[in-house]
Design a protein around this motif. Structure first.
Motif, mmCIF file in Angstrom:
data_model
loop_
_atom_site.group_PDB
_atom_site.id
_atom_site.type_symbol
_atom_site.label_atom_id
_atom_site.label_comp_id
_atom_site.label_asym_id
_atom_site.label_seq_id
_atom_site.Cartn_x
_atom_site.Cartn_y
_atom_site.Cartn_z
ATOM 1 N N MET A 72 0.842 -1.204 0.000
ATOM 2 C CA MET A 72 0.000 0.000 0.000
ATOM 3 C C MET A 72 0.878 1.255 0.000
ATOM 4 O O MET A 72 1.818 1.364 0.782
ATOM 5 C CB MET A 72 -0.901 0.014 1.230
ATOM 6 N N CYS A 82 2.585 2.297 -2.776
ATOM 7 C CA CYS A 82 3.740 1.557 -3.301
ATOM 8 C C CYS A 82 4.869 2.432 -3.841
ATOM 9 O O CYS A 82 6.001 1.980 -3.935
ATOM 10 C CB CYS A 82 3.281 0.598 -4.389
ATOM 11 N N ARG A 91 0.320 -7.234 -4.985
ATOM 12 C CA ARG A 91 -0.574 -6.182 -5.470
ATOM 13 C C ARG A 91 -0.048 -4.861 -4.939
ATOM 14 O O ARG A 91 0.142 -4.706 -3.731
ATOM 15 C CB ARG A 91 -1.991 -6.434 -4.971
ATOM 16 N N ILE A 109 -0.527 -0.736 -4.727
ATOM 17 C CA ILE A 109 -1.562 0.295 -4.850
ATOM 18 C C ILE A 109 -0.991 1.653 -4.465
ATOM 19 O O ILE A 109 -0.298 1.791 -3.454
ATOM 20 C CB ILE A 109 -2.770 -0.040 -3.954
ATOM 21 N N ASP A 110 -1.276 2.655 -5.271
ATOM 22 C CA ASP A 110 -0.925 4.033 -4.944
ATOM 23 C C ASP A 110 -2.011 4.947 -5.486
ATOM 24 O O ASP A 110 -2.674 4.623 -6.481
ATOM 25 C CB ASP A 110 0.435 4.418 -5.531
ATOM 26 N N CYS A 142 1.827 5.281 -10.261
ATOM 27 C CA CYS A 142 1.499 3.943 -10.750
ATOM 28 C C CYS A 142 2.190 3.656 -12.080
ATOM 29 O O CYS A 142 2.664 2.543 -12.319
ATOM 30 C CB CYS A 142 -0.013 3.788 -10.887
ATOM 31 N N GLN A 154 -2.297 -0.981 -9.185
ATOM 32 C CA GLN A 154 -3.592 -0.315 -9.312
ATOM 33 C C GLN A 154 -3.537 1.078 -8.710
ATOM 34 O O GLN A 154 -2.858 1.300 -7.696
ATOM 35 C CB GLN A 154 -4.677 -1.123 -8.599
ATOM 36 N N CYS A 155 -4.256 2.011 -9.323
ATOM 37 C CA CYS A 155 -4.361 3.372 -8.796
ATOM 38 C C CYS A 155 -5.629 3.480 -7.957
ATOM 39 O O CYS A 155 -6.713 3.094 -8.386
ATOM 40 C CB CYS A 155 -4.409 4.379 -9.934
ATOM 41 N N ASP A 182 -7.158 4.049 -3.538
ATOM 42 C CA ASP A 182 -6.877 4.055 -2.103
ATOM 43 C C ASP A 182 -7.380 2.766 -1.472
ATOM 44 O O ASP A 182 -7.609 1.771 -2.170
ATOM 45 C CB ASP A 182 -7.497 5.291 -1.437
ATOM 46 N N LEU A 198 -10.154 0.116 -2.620
ATOM 47 C CA LEU A 198 -9.930 -0.982 -3.560
ATOM 48 C C LEU A 198 -9.884 -2.334 -2.854
ATOM 49 O O LEU A 198 -10.008 -3.373 -3.502
ATOM 50 C CB LEU A 198 -8.620 -0.764 -4.318
#
Length: 279
Positions: free
Chosen positions: A150, A152, A170, A172-173, A179, A197-198, A200, A203
């Motif tokens: 999280m 990232c 995975r 995420i940012d 990203c 993935q873009c 918060d 997701l």
């Protein structure tokens, strides 16, 4: 994408003061920080810039310093070139992991060799929070684990996790620019099984579960989003958190215990903490 650059003069200047100000600015959206000639340069997406918020942070600092600031819009530029010329030098973590960029020469040999072209994204391994999280990955078992990264940034944590045997990661940012950079770094290292993935913590409502969660963000986001991390963490899974100071650890620990986590251990360097919790 254009960015605002805030140039903040700190009197008296110290790296500790710059770290405090950087952490506070990070909470209002600033993404990257550079110290140049005793001036803190802070960068934020043009759409998120607020002079009033910047003034408010600098006016209410919890440390005894004076600040002066100016800000300007800067157009998108070749950030790799900027880092090459001025800032990013290869770094070795625990003698086992070397992090460098495509422009570096004469790279020392290490068990894990990671290529990072950072652009505006946070996570070259130089900051205490990132280096301590990298140390945690090196010291713990990631073999065949499912991992969530999280906040990232450059995806350096997810990349090392997969190099250490993670089954999947995975990353995420919240920033689409970050990203894009994460995906570029993943390709540079020829690692697979990392999904960027873009967004918060919302997701995480898709029902996917993880053995290990890495969250290197900041105190406020960690306190707010920890509940979502815990819901997606498998029993006996590990949650590693960083991006906060030693004095914040009791607040982080209290919330973690309320959610059913137990503090396993923590590292501290220059007052920055990386802590491991077990579900």
């Amino acid at each position: 994408m254009n960015y605002y650059e805030a140039q903040i003069k700190i009197k008296p200047f110290s790296e500790e003061a710059a770290d405090v100000i950087s952490a506070l600015l990070g909470e209002i959206g600033y993404e990257s920080f550079i110290i140049e000639d005793d001036v803190l340069l802070a960068y934020i997406n043009e759409k998120e810039y607020s002079q009033d918020l910047l003034k408010g942070v600098l006016k209410e600092l919890p440390i005894d310093v004076e600040t002066e600031y100016s800000s300007k819009v800067i157009e998108q530029k070749n950030w790799n070139e900027e880092w090459e010329k001025n800032y990013f030098q290869p770094i070795i973590i625990e003698g086992r992991c070397v992090i460098h960029s495509t422009f570096h020469k004469n790279i020392p040999n290490a068990e894990y060799d990671i290529l990072i072209d950072p652009k505006m994204a946070f996570g070259t391994g130089h900051h205490e929070t990132t280096s301590q999280m990298l140390m945690e990955i090196l010291e713990n078992d990631f073999n065949n684990k499912t991992v969530l990264d999280m906040g990232c940034g450059t995806a350096v944590l997810a990349i090392l996790a997969v190099m250490k045997g993670a089954k999947s990661a995975r990353a995420i940012d919240i920033d689409d620019w970050v990203c894009d950079n994460a995906n570029e770094n993943i390709k540079l290292n020829n690692v697979s099984s990392i999904d960027v993935q873009c967004g918060d913590a919302s997701l995480l409502s898709d029902g996917r579960k993880y053995d290990i969660i890495l969250a290197n963000i900041n105190r406020n986001i960690l306190l707010n989003d920890m509940q979502f991390y815990v819901k997606t963490l498998n029993d006996n899974g590990s949650l590693y958190m960083s991006g906060f100071y030693e004095e914040d650890l009791p607040f982080i620990t209290k919330e973690a215990e309320r959610l059913g986590l137990k503090l396993d251990n923590y590292k501290s360097k220059n007052r920055w903490v990386a802590a491991k919790f077990i579900k």
